[in-house]
Design a protein around this motif. Structure first.
Motif, PDB file in Angstrom:
ATOM      1  N   LEU A   1      36.346  35.998  36.925  1.00  0.00           N
ATOM      2  CA  LEU A   1      36.619  37.080  37.884  1.00  0.00           C
ATOM      3  C   LEU A   1      38.011  37.663  37.677  1.00  0.00           C
ATOM      4  CD1 LEU A   1      35.030  35.531  41.110  1.00  0.00           C
ATOM      5  CD2 LEU A   1      34.123  37.389  39.711  1.00  0.00           C
ATOM      6  N   HIS A   2      38.987  36.755  37.399  1.00  0.00           N
ATOM      7  CA  HIS A   2      40.351  37.243  37.158  1.00  0.00           C
ATOM      8  C   HIS A   2      40.406  38.121  35.912  1.00  0.00           C
ATOM      9  CE1 HIS A   2      44.715  37.192  37.237  1.00  0.00           C
ATOM     10  NE2 HIS A   2      44.716  36.836  35.940  1.00  0.00           N
ATOM     11  N   TRP A   3      39.682  37.695  34.865  1.00  0.00           N
ATOM     12  CA  TRP A   3      39.648  38.471  33.633  1.00  0.00           C
ATOM     13  C   TRP A   3      39.000  39.832  33.857  1.00  0.00           C
ATOM     14  CZ3 TRP A   3      35.246  39.556  30.388  1.00  0.00           C
ATOM     15  CH2 TRP A   3      35.584  40.142  29.155  1.00  0.00           C
ATOM     16  N   GLN A   4      37.908  39.863  34.617  1.00  0.00           N
ATOM     17  CA  GLN A   4      37.240  41.131  34.912  1.00  0.00           C
ATOM     18  C   GLN A   4      38.144  42.046  35.737  1.00  0.00           C
ATOM     19  OE1 GLN A   4      33.559  39.944  36.757  1.00  0.00           O
ATOM     20  NE2 GLN A   4      32.464  39.823  34.782  1.00  0.00           N
ATOM     21  N   GLU A   5      38.869  41.426  36.688  1.00  0.00           N
ATOM     22  CA  GLU A   5      39.769  42.235  37.513  1.00  0.00           C
ATOM     23  C   GLU A   5      40.916  42.804  36.677  1.00  0.00           C
ATOM     24  OE1 GLU A   5      42.327  41.853  41.680  1.00  0.00           O
ATOM     25  OE2 GLU A   5      41.348  40.112  40.806  1.00  0.00           O
ATOM     26  N   LYS A   6      41.392  41.997  35.730  1.00  0.00           N
ATOM     27  CA  LYS A   6      42.472  42.466  34.856  1.00  0.00           C
ATOM     28  C   LYS A   6      41.993  43.628  33.987  1.00  0.00           C
ATOM     29  CE  LYS A   6      46.017  40.667  31.726  1.00  0.00           C
ATOM     30  NZ  LYS A   6      45.930  41.756  30.765  1.00  0.00           N
ATOM     31  N   LYS A   7      40.753  43.526  33.474  1.00  0.00           N
ATOM     32  CA  LYS A   7      40.195  44.621  32.680  1.00  0.00           C
ATOM     33  C   LYS A   7      40.078  45.890  33.521  1.00  0.00           C
ATOM     34  CE  LYS A   7      36.800  44.232  29.931  1.00  0.00           C
ATOM     35  NZ  LYS A   7      35.447  43.942  29.382  1.00  0.00           N
ATOM     36  N   ALA A   8      39.628  45.699  34.770  1.00  0.00           N
ATOM     37  CA  ALA A   8      39.498  46.863  35.646  1.00  0.00           C
ATOM     38  C   ALA A   8      40.861  47.480  35.931  1.00  0.00           C
ATOM     39  CB  ALA A   8      38.813  46.439  36.944  1.00  0.00           C
ATOM     40  N   ASP A   9      41.878  46.665  36.094  1.00  0.00           N
ATOM     41  CA  ASP A   9      43.232  47.186  36.343  1.00  0.00           C
ATOM     42  C   ASP A   9      43.746  47.953  35.134  1.00  0.00           C
ATOM     43  OD1 ASP A   9      43.254  46.093  38.833  1.00  0.00           O
ATOM     44  OD2 ASP A   9      44.409  44.295  38.304  1.00  0.00           O
ATOM     45  N   ASP A  10      43.493  47.385  33.932  1.00  0.00           N
ATOM     46  CA  ASP A  10      43.937  48.084  32.714  1.00  0.00           C
ATOM     47  C   ASP A  10      43.240  49.431  32.577  1.00  0.00           C
ATOM     48  OD1 ASP A  10      45.577  45.984  32.120  1.00  0.00           O
ATOM     49  OD2 ASP A  10      44.191  45.037  30.686  1.00  0.00           O
ATOM     50  N   ARG A  11      41.940  49.439  32.877  1.00  0.00           N
ATOM     51  CA  ARG A  11      41.189  50.697  32.774  1.00  0.00           C
ATOM     52  C   ARG A  11      41.749  51.738  33.761  1.00  0.00           C
ATOM     53  NH1 ARG A  11      36.653  49.032  34.452  1.00  0.00           N
ATOM     54  NH2 ARG A  11      36.119  47.999  32.488  1.00  0.00           N
ATOM     55  N   GLU A  12      42.063  51.270  34.965  1.00  0.00           N
ATOM     56  CA  GLU A  12      42.580  52.168  35.993  1.00  0.00           C
ATOM     57  C   GLU A  12      43.954  52.716  35.591  1.00  0.00           C
ATOM     58  OE1 GLU A  12      43.528  52.129  40.781  1.00  0.00           O
ATOM     59  OE2 GLU A  12      42.387  50.505  39.865  1.00  0.00           O
TER      60      GLU A  12
END
Length: 602
Positions: A578-589
């Motif tokens: 979940l942390h990795w997915q959230e980090k990817k989402a933050d990078d995309r944003e």
């Protein structure tokens, strides 16, 4: 105060893990325990050197006693103390360890007969313990001979063992008072004692004070129970006859067969002179009828039956009566038994486990439970010509293992076989030993006498099983001592697969004449899989008694730890994903924000 409970989730997890590992098997570990010394006849158990490990008292050659002390290295039992009686020209018939002079040192009582004996003449020797060994030159020979092996009991409630039996100078049973064996008393009975007797010193009416059970012959085998009232054994109103149809009667034994907190009387019998038809009956105090709890001794096309009193001429006439040895093999809270059975159409003689199971027929309905013969135990079945089998906690882990004695080692001695109980269901237990309480923190040489065998204490527990129902269990400590009773100096009480704490554990001891108050103490919230050593000091102040608790970790601890670690790793993995997915989402944003910024700037 009610005992603590495990959290429902943890209890369920423990139960599922236990069920997943369910299984039972025996493993022959004789070489590990005895090496090349696995021969002789085990006669008694006791912690002779007070190291909290139970030692074995073994007879060899008819005239030598060997004490095998438990050790931490292989072989785990080593012959350390030898007591030769050959120079006296006698044959040893029984061994009863105990503290007969009240000095908190283990002494050893031997009964002997001369080699050209009159069968009824048994002499009694006591070798006195000193510095955790026996002084071979310091012994006492009681100046009376006995018609049968005596019962060691605590007649006067001082927690120093006394010697009960019919002597050659009296028709009535005599009690030689421990501490001063020249003092004696008599039991006022008109009954003649049956030989070989199966007397017992155990609480039979649930008042935590040991009563006296006698096997008599007036004119046929009958049973008398002398209830202890205010420290005095009162005359029984009437005797109970043997079961109708019983022709050959074995040794009485006692166990809380149905888990109701009260001891039942179990009796193996043959219903014909040749033991072609055998049975086990049950009764209890106040019950008029005998209830059959085992009558089916047929395995496929082979009929088995009990073996009548066995006297082996090649081994100095060691005699093994027809008996059961009681122990909770699978720790389900219902005591099982070991018995020697013989093929009625051949000569094969083996030890069999009798499992205590729910009753499945109308004849035992009022007892609720019955014995079922466990025919398929390979390591047990491989031992031929067995003469006696008993339970013993070899590794001091609360799981009862099996010792079997068989013919065939030599022309003079029996062979000893030890079978480890690899019971993998990981049910729970509590192991209780009650000491003499003659000292506590002021014992001689500052050594607590963990090894002093004490007859008469009674133990009972109440708890709640895995289904939420009230569960009881009880047992008497060292209630019988004659004719290879082979009782352990402790009681292992099975608790089943319930991981709950024991709500209450009660311990009672005998009381002296005239004392109306019951000597009983209660402990609450006892941890399962533990050993409780009770020191009833002082005897008349139960609230001052102390109990030392020793935990015995079981496989469930390791399994639970592995399960918890696995759950934690699983949760951490989910958190990481979940942390990795959230980090990817933050990078995309962030990239989208950067793109929007440059677009606006243009």
């Amino acid at each position: 105060m009610a005992g603590c409970r495990l959290a429902p989730g943890l209890a369920l997890l423990a139960l599922l893990l236990a069920l997943a590992g369910h299984g039972a098997a025996l493993q022959n570990v004789t070489a590990q325990l005895f090496g090349a010394e696995a021969y002789g006849t085990p006669a008694a158990f006791g912690d002779f050197n007070s190291d909290k490990q139970t030692d074995l008292f073994v007879l060899r050659g008819g005239n030598e006693l060997i004490i095998f002390l438990a050790d931490q290295k292989e072989p785990y039992f080593k012959p350390r103390v030898k007591l030769p009686m050959k120079s006296l020209g006698v044959i040893i018939t029984s061994v009863v360890p105990g503290d007969y002079d009240g000095d908190s040192q283990m002494d050893v009582l031997l009964t002997t007969r001369t080699q050209n004996h009159g069968k009824d003449e048994l002499s009694v020797f006591i070798f006195w313990g000193h510095n955790q060994t026996l002084d071979l030159n310091h012994k006492t020979m009681i100046n009376k001979t006995f018609h049968d092996e005596p019962l060691v009991m605590d007649f006067n409630g001082d927690l120093i063992p006394d010697v009960f039996g019919v002597t050659s100078d009296s028709d009535k049973p005599q009690i030689l008072i421990g501490g001063n064996l020249s003092r004696h008393a008599a039991l006022d009975t008109q009954s003649r004692m049956y030989i070989p007797h199966s007397h017992a010193f155990i609480d039979l009416n649930n008042d935590f004070t040991a009563d006296l059970f006698l096997t008599t012959s007036n004119p046929d085998i009958q049973f008398e129970t002398w209830i202890n009232k205010d420290g005095n054994f009162s005359k029984p109103e009437r005797s109970k006859a043997k079961p109708s149809g019983a022709v050959v009667v074995g040794q009485s034994v006692f166990a809380d067969f149905d888990g109701d907190g009260q001891s039942e009387h179990l009796l193996p019998v043959c219903e014909d002179i040749n033991c072609q038809k055998s049975a086990i009956y049950l009764t209890k105090l106040g019950m008029d009828q005998w209830i059959p709890v085992l009558q089916d001794f047929r395995n496929k096309d082979t009929l088995w039956g009990f073996v009548k009193n066995q006297t082996d001429k090649t081994t100095s006439e060691v005699s093994f009566p027809m008996t059961l040895h009681i122990g909770d093999y699978n720790m389900d809270g219902y005591p099982d038994a070991l018995a020697i059975l013989k093929n009625t159409s051949g000569s094969n003689q083996q030890a069999f486990l009798l499992e205590n199971v729910p009753c499945n027929n109308a004849s035992c309905k009022s007892a609720r439970r019955m014995f079922k013969v466990f025919w398929e135990l390979s390591d047990l079945n491989q031992i031929k010509d067995a003469v006696v089998a008993t339970f013993f906690d070899i590794y001091e882990d609360g799981i009862l293992d099996i010792i079997v004695v068989s013919k065939g080692h030599s022309s003079e001695d029996f062979a000893i076989h030890t079978l480890k109980n690899n019971f993998e269901a990981d049910a729970y237990f509590v192991k209780v030993i009650v000491l003499s309480g003659l000292c506590s923190n002021d014992c001689p040489r500052k050594v607590t006498p963990f090894g002093v065998n004490q007859p008469g204490p009674y133990i009972m527990y109440t708890t709640v099983d895995a289904n939420g129902y009230l569960k009881n269990g009880s047992a008497g400590q060292l209630s019988q001592s004659a004719h290879f009773a082979l009782q352990l100096p402790y009681n292992v009480l099975g608790l089943g697969r319930s991981a709950n704490f024991l709500d209450h554990l009660y311990v009672g001891i005998p009381r002296p004449l005239g004392e109306k108050s019951i000597r009983r103490q209660e402990w609450t919230a006892i941890i399962p899989n533990s050993q409780l050593i009770v020191i009833p000091y002082p005897h008349n102040v139960p609230r001052s008694w102390s109990a030392k608790l020793y935990l015995t970790p079981s496989n469930i601890v390791l399994l639970t730890a592995i399960a918890l670690i696995g759950v934690c790793v699983f949760i951490l993995a989910i958190i990481g994903i979940l942390h990795w997915q959230e980090k990817k989402a933050d990078d995309r944003e962030k990239r989208q924000e950067a793109h929007r910024f440059h677009f606006d700037a243009m």
